[in-house]
Motif scaffolding. Structure first.
Motif, short mmCIF file in Angstrom:
data_model
loop_
_atom_site.label_atom_id
_atom_site.label_comp_id
_atom_site.label_asym_id
_atom_site.label_seq_id
_atom_site.Cartn_x
_atom_site.Cartn_y
_atom_site.Cartn_z
N THR A 265 0.69 -1.46 -0.04
CA THR A 265 -0.26 0.15 0.08
C THR A 265 1.33 0.90 0.21
N ALA A 266 0.34 2.45 0.23
CA ALA A 266 0.97 3.79 0.02
C ALA A 266 2.39 3.24 1.35
N THR A 267 1.65 3.10 2.17
CA THR A 267 2.87 3.12 3.49
C THR A 267 2.93 2.17 4.55
N THR A 268 2.52 0.77 3.88
CA THR A 268 2.96 -0.31 4.17
C THR A 268 2.91 -1.38 2.61
N PHE A 269 3.72 -2.81 3.71
CA PHE A 269 4.60 -3.97 2.69
C PHE A 269 3.74 -4.92 3.16
N ALA B 39 14.18 1.36 -7.34
CA ALA B 39 14.08 2.63 -5.65
C ALA B 39 13.44 2.11 -3.86
N LYS B 40 12.79 1.00 -4.73
CA LYS B 40 12.07 0.81 -3.14
C LYS B 40 11.75 -0.49 -2.60
N MET B 41 12.75 -1.33 -2.06
CA MET B 41 12.34 -2.68 -1.48
C MET B 41 11.01 -3.17 -1.28
N SER B 42 9.90 -2.43 -0.39
CA SER B 42 9.59 -2.96 -0.15
C SER B 42 8.44 -3.29 -1.43
N GLU B 43 9.15 -2.36 -2.61
CA GLU B 43 8.32 -2.97 -3.99
C GLU B 43 8.94 -3.87 -5.44
N LEU B 44 9.84 -4.39 -3.86
CA LEU B 44 10.62 -5.74 -4.76
C LEU B 44 9.61 -6.46 -5.46
N GLY B 45 8.07 -7.10 -5.27
CA GLY B 45 7.68 -7.24 -6.67
C GLY B 45 7.15 -7.25 -7.11
N SER B 46 7.31 -6.00 -7.55
CA SER B 46 7.04 -5.18 -9.28
C SER B 46 8.36 -4.83 -10.02
N ALA B 47 9.36 -4.77 -9.76
CA ALA B 47 10.92 -4.91 -9.74
C ALA B 47 11.37 -5.47 -10.81
N VAL B 48 11.95 -4.46 -12.05
CA VAL B 48 11.94 -4.52 -12.89
C VAL B 48 13.43 -5.72 -12.93
N SER B 49 13.59 -7.25 -13.93
CA SER B 49 14.70 -7.94 -13.60
C SER B 49 15.72 -8.71 -14.85
N LYS B 50 16.15 -8.71 -14.95
CA LYS B 50 17.28 -8.99 -15.68
C LYS B 50 18.24 -10.09 -15.95
N VAL B 51 18.32 -10.90 -16.57
CA VAL B 51 19.25 -12.24 -16.95
C VAL B 51 20.70 -11.33 -17.42
N ILE B 52 21.79 -11.67 -16.50
CA ILE B 52 22.61 -10.82 -16.52
C ILE B 52 23.87 -11.68 -17.17
N TRP B 53 23.82 -13.37 -16.80
CA TRP B 53 24.31 -14.48 -17.44
C TRP B 53 24.11 -15.34 -17.02
N THR B 54 24.20 -16.57 -18.33
CA THR B 54 24.02 -17.84 -18.42
C THR B 54 24.61 -18.96 -18.99
N PRO B 55 24.76 -19.69 -18.06
CA PRO B 55 25.94 -20.34 -17.74
C PRO B 55 26.41 -21.18 -19.56
N PRO B 56 27.50 -21.70 -19.35
CA PRO B 56 27.91 -22.18 -20.58
C PRO B 56 27.36 -23.70 -21.30
N ALA B 57 27.67 -24.07 -22.37
CA ALA B 57 27.13 -25.53 -22.53
C ALA B 57 27.65 -26.17 -21.51
N SER B 58 29.42 -26.00 -21.18
CA SER B 58 30.13 -27.31 -20.40
C SER B 58 30.98 -26.62 -19.96
N GLY B 59 31.32 -27.22 -19.16
CA GLY B 59 32.48 -26.37 -18.26
C GLY B 59 32.51 -27.12 -17.10
N LEU B 60 33.34 -26.13 -16.37
CA LEU B 60 32.92 -26.30 -14.62
C LEU B 60 31.93 -25.36 -13.64
N ASN B 61 31.09 -24.44 -14.62
CA ASN B 61 30.26 -23.53 -14.06
C ASN B 61 29.20 -23.52 -14.86
N THR B 62 28.69 -24.86 -15.40
CA THR B 62 27.60 -25.42 -16.05
C THR B 62 26.38 -25.50 -15.23
N ARG B 63 25.81 -25.42 -14.22
CA ARG B 63 24.79 -25.83 -12.88
C ARG B 63 24.93 -25.30 -11.95
#
Length: 354
Positions: free
Chosen positions: A37-41, A77-101
């Protein structure tokens, strides 16, 4: 951590070896998140979000949590509004290697004028290690991220998770949860850094699970100290860490304390509080609270903790864990007082300045 981090190594290998298993989401049983709401979460902030982390810079909060399959960054800008925040995938794992999963516990830090993300990842055998990404852009949701490689103690190749940064006495240190050769017990370690992506070594063990409240889940699962996070106040440096196996409803937070001028590489400089400082509250639908982070309200007057917990018993280490936040105070001796997990679904005042 993800579900897989809490199983013996053979079980991890079997689960992660199932074709496509890293892309199969676990069912989330949590109710819909209520808009503020305007004052609560209300808590939880999101329906799922193990291992939450947040940092504030230039009027915005940048938030991350374990997804298991990639690194996703939220901006608000507001942690109480995290549920409506925009998100972005900044990294996806490689198909092979030591950091895939099994991509866990990401943390974003601003160091030396650049952004760095520290995270845990392994391969099909669950061999978890620490990794680093770099972004020189002022806004970490823009620009490109460069993988700086594995972060390891020179000459060692050991299981390691949950990296965080400690800066003290003009020096920088990495603190994380790791193991000794031939052991699955998780301890807390520290090592010096020469730059944001390089450990200079050697590592020093600061804590190991020895108290009864640190070994819930044992012997079916390893003894655990993990999720170290740094908090400073009144001339003291604290490491708030998660203890016991996350499969247990008694997963909880512990505390290490040192002077803010002490050598953090000296184990004798740290004192462990003999009892947990944040534990489950079944009445308030909080089971296994832990793996936290801290932030300050926009008006600079309030200290807040963000953490994950399950809504019901026996939900373990999966995606049912959701992020929650609450304001905390300080005890007369300067230690943090987190009180008890607040109830879900009840309106709470937004952080000051929101």
């Amino acid at each position: 951590m993800s579900f897989f981090s809490r199983l013996p190594r053979l079980a991890v290998w079997l689960l992660l070896s199932v074709p496509g298993c890293k892309n199969a989401p676990e069912p989330v049983v949590n109710p819909p998140v209520m808009p503020p709401t305007a004052t609560t979460f209300t808590n939880p902030l999101l329906s799922t979000g193990p291992d939450p982390w947040v940092i504030q810079k230039d009027g915005f909060y940048y938030y991350m949590h374990t997804t298991g399959i990639n690194l996703t960054l939220w901006k608000t800008a507001k942690m109480s509004e995290l549920g409506s925040a925009v998100s972005k995938v900044i990294w996806t794992p490689p198909a092979s290697g030591l950091n895939t999963r099994a991509i866990w516990a990401p943390e974003i830090h601003f160091l030396d004028g650049k952004w760095y993300v520290y995270f845990t990842a392994g391969n099909c055998c669950g061999a978890q290690r620490l990794w680093v990404l770099e972004n020189p852009n002022a806004d970490p949701t823009t620009g490109s991220w460069t993988e700086k490689g594995q972060l390891a103690v020179p000459g060692q190749d050991l299981w390691a998770i949950d990296a965080t940064i400690l800066e003290q006495n003009g020096n920088r240190y990495l603190v994380w949860s790791g193991q000794e050769p031939g052991s699955e017990q998780q301890n807390l370690y520290i090592a010096s850094m020469s730059n944001p992506w390089t450990i200079t070594g050697p590592r020093v063990r600061l804590s190991q699970p020895t108290e009864r409240w640190e070994i819930n889940g044992f012997p079916s699962y390893p003894k655990v100290n993990e999720g170290p996070e740094i908090l400073k106040h009144g001339g003291k440096t604290f490491i708030v860490f998660s203890a016991s196996h996350c499969s247990s409803d008694d997963y909880a937070l512990g505390l290490l304390t040192a002077s803010s001028t002490a050598d953090p590489m000296d184990p004798a400089a740290w004192t462990k509080t003999p009892t947990p400082i944040f534990t489950k509250n079944p009445t308030n639908h909080a089971y296994g609270p832990g793996h936290n982070a801290f932030f300050t309200s926009k008006d600079g007057r309030e200290d807040w903790i963000i953490y994950h917990a399950n809504l019901a018993p026996n939900q373990g280490c999966g995606n049912a864990r959701n992020p929650r936040m609450q304001k905390f105070e300080w005890n007369a001796d300067g230690t943090p007082n987190f009180d008890t997990p607040v109830t879900t679904g009840t309106p709470l005042p937004r952080p000051g300045g929101e």
